[in-house]
Design a protein around this motif. Structure first.
Motif, PDB file in Angstrom:
ATOM      1  N   SER A 232    -114.463 -12.840   2.268  1.00 14.43           N
ATOM      2  CA  SER A 232    -113.225 -13.075   3.029  1.00 14.43           C
ATOM      3  C   SER A 232    -112.616 -14.434   2.694  1.00 14.43           C
ATOM      4  O   SER A 232    -111.398 -14.607   2.742  1.00 14.43           O
ATOM      5  N   LYS A 233    -113.440 -15.406   2.349  1.00 12.36           N
ATOM      6  CA  LYS A 233    -112.928 -16.720   1.960  1.00 12.36           C
ATOM      7  C   LYS A 233    -112.365 -16.698   0.540  1.00 12.36           C
ATOM      8  O   LYS A 233    -111.662 -17.619   0.126  1.00 12.36           O
ATOM      9  N   ASN A 234    -112.668 -15.622  -0.206  1.00  9.09           N
ATOM     10  CA  ASN A 234    -112.189 -15.485  -1.587  1.00  9.09           C
ATOM     11  C   ASN A 234    -111.140 -14.389  -1.737  1.00  9.09           C
ATOM     12  O   ASN A 234    -111.005 -13.812  -2.813  1.00  9.09           O
TER      13      ASN A 234
ATOM     14  N   ASP B 119    -122.730 -11.863   8.889  1.00  5.79           N
ATOM     15  CA  ASP B 119    -121.789 -12.545   7.987  1.00  5.79           C
ATOM     16  C   ASP B 119    -121.890 -12.109   6.528  1.00  5.79           C
ATOM     17  O   ASP B 119    -121.567 -12.870   5.618  1.00  5.79           O
ATOM     18  N   LYS B 120    -122.292 -10.881   6.280  1.00  2.00           N
ATOM     19  CA  LYS B 120    -122.476 -10.383   4.909  1.00  2.00           C
ATOM     20  C   LYS B 120    -121.214 -10.558   4.056  1.00  2.00           C
ATOM     21  O   LYS B 120    -121.293 -10.881   2.882  1.00  2.00           O
ATOM     22  N   TRP B 121    -120.046 -10.338   4.624  1.00  3.69           N
ATOM     23  CA  TRP B 121    -118.804 -10.373   3.845  1.00  3.69           C
ATOM     24  C   TRP B 121    -117.987 -11.632   4.069  1.00  3.69           C
ATOM     25  O   TRP B 121    -116.840 -11.708   3.654  1.00  3.69           O
TER      26      TRP B 121
ATOM     27  N   GLU C  32    -121.298  -7.607  10.378  1.00  2.77           N
ATOM     28  CA  GLU C  32    -122.737  -7.532  10.135  1.00  2.77           C
ATOM     29  C   GLU C  32    -123.061  -6.318   9.255  1.00  2.77           C
ATOM     30  O   GLU C  32    -122.460  -5.265   9.410  1.00  2.77           O
ATOM     31  N   ALA C  33    -124.008  -6.493   8.361  1.00  3.26           N
ATOM     32  CA  ALA C  33    -124.434  -5.410   7.484  1.00  3.26           C
ATOM     33  C   ALA C  33    -125.842  -4.954   7.846  1.00  3.26           C
ATOM     34  O   ALA C  33    -126.713  -5.777   8.127  1.00  3.26           O
ATOM     35  N   ALA C  34    -126.027  -3.648   7.823  1.00  2.04           N
ATOM     36  CA  ALA C  34    -127.362  -3.073   7.966  1.00  2.04           C
ATOM     37  C   ALA C  34    -127.832  -2.718   6.561  1.00  2.04           C
ATOM     38  O   ALA C  34    -127.253  -1.845   5.906  1.00  2.04           O
ATOM     39  N   GLU C  35    -128.830  -3.437   6.061  1.00  2.00           N
ATOM     40  CA  GLU C  35    -129.429  -3.092   4.769  1.00  2.00           C
ATOM     41  C   GLU C  35    -130.309  -1.878   5.014  1.00  2.00           C
ATOM     42  O   GLU C  35    -131.226  -1.916   5.839  1.00  2.00           O
TER      43      GLU C  35
END
Length: 188
Positions: free
Chosen positions: A163-165, A157-159, A179-182
């Motif tokens: 998305s809500k903004n 849920d990184k973004w 999903e984000a891979a740091e």
């Protein structure tokens, strides 16, 4: 016939083209005139610009936005305790975008090499990024790994908040659960 691409530092003259390409590739609301100016300014340190663009004649076909070490916010999506480098010596690879019709020509890798060289001149020892795991075939993570990137942490849920903004994810719309891979690249 091999294409002759023109690589150069990102400047304000490139903003409109960057916004158009970025929003087409990543989704509407990803880039606008306010955030591209801020992102551009975060990439300049000691007179050295770590942002790059690439053109095929007059057409922008790719760009790399990099924030200089000490000029970006380490937020809840970052795991600096796992980086093995001080935060103030780590740049942030914000965005690498290539027009889908120009992928497979090594453009993304070349943009990254140019940004790494500039970041090293600025004093960075490593670069951190959040890669989009839902990219087609997980190509973002594969490309970054091929360039020396190592997985640090995974962030669901990184973004979502973006998305809500107003960010319209090309997969999830205004309810993004990508999903984000740091990941981190250590510089030689």
């Amino acid at each position: 016939m091999t294409k002759q691409f023109i690589y150069k530092n990102l400047t304000p003259d490139d903003f409109d083209s960057i916004i158009a390409l970025g929003n087409f590739v990543h989704g509407d609301g990803y880039l606008n005139h306010e955030n591209i100016r801020t992102w551009y300014e975060k990439g300049i340190k000691n007179g050295i610009n770590a942002g790059y663009v690439v053109y095929d004649q007059d057409k922008l076909v790719g760009f790399r936005i990099t924030f200089s070490a000490g000029q970006w916010h380490v937020d809840k999506w970052c795991s600096p305790q796992l980086w093995q480098v001080p935060v103030d010596k780590s740049c942030y690879f914000k965005c690498n975008t290539v027009d889908e019709n120009y992928r497979g020509h090594g453009i993304g890798g070349q943009l990254l090499k140019l940004s790494i060289a500039a970041a090293k001149e600025q004093g960075s020892l490593a670069g951190v990024s959040h890669l989009w795991k839902q990219s087609p075939g997980n190509s973002a993570v594969k490309y970054f790994t091929k360039c020396g990137g190592q997985l640090v942490e995974t962030h669901p849920d990184k973004w979502y908040e973006d998305s809500k903004n107003g960010y319209n994810c090309i997969l999830c719309g205004y309810d993004c659960h990508c999903e984000a891979a740091e990941m981190i690249i250590y510089f030689d």
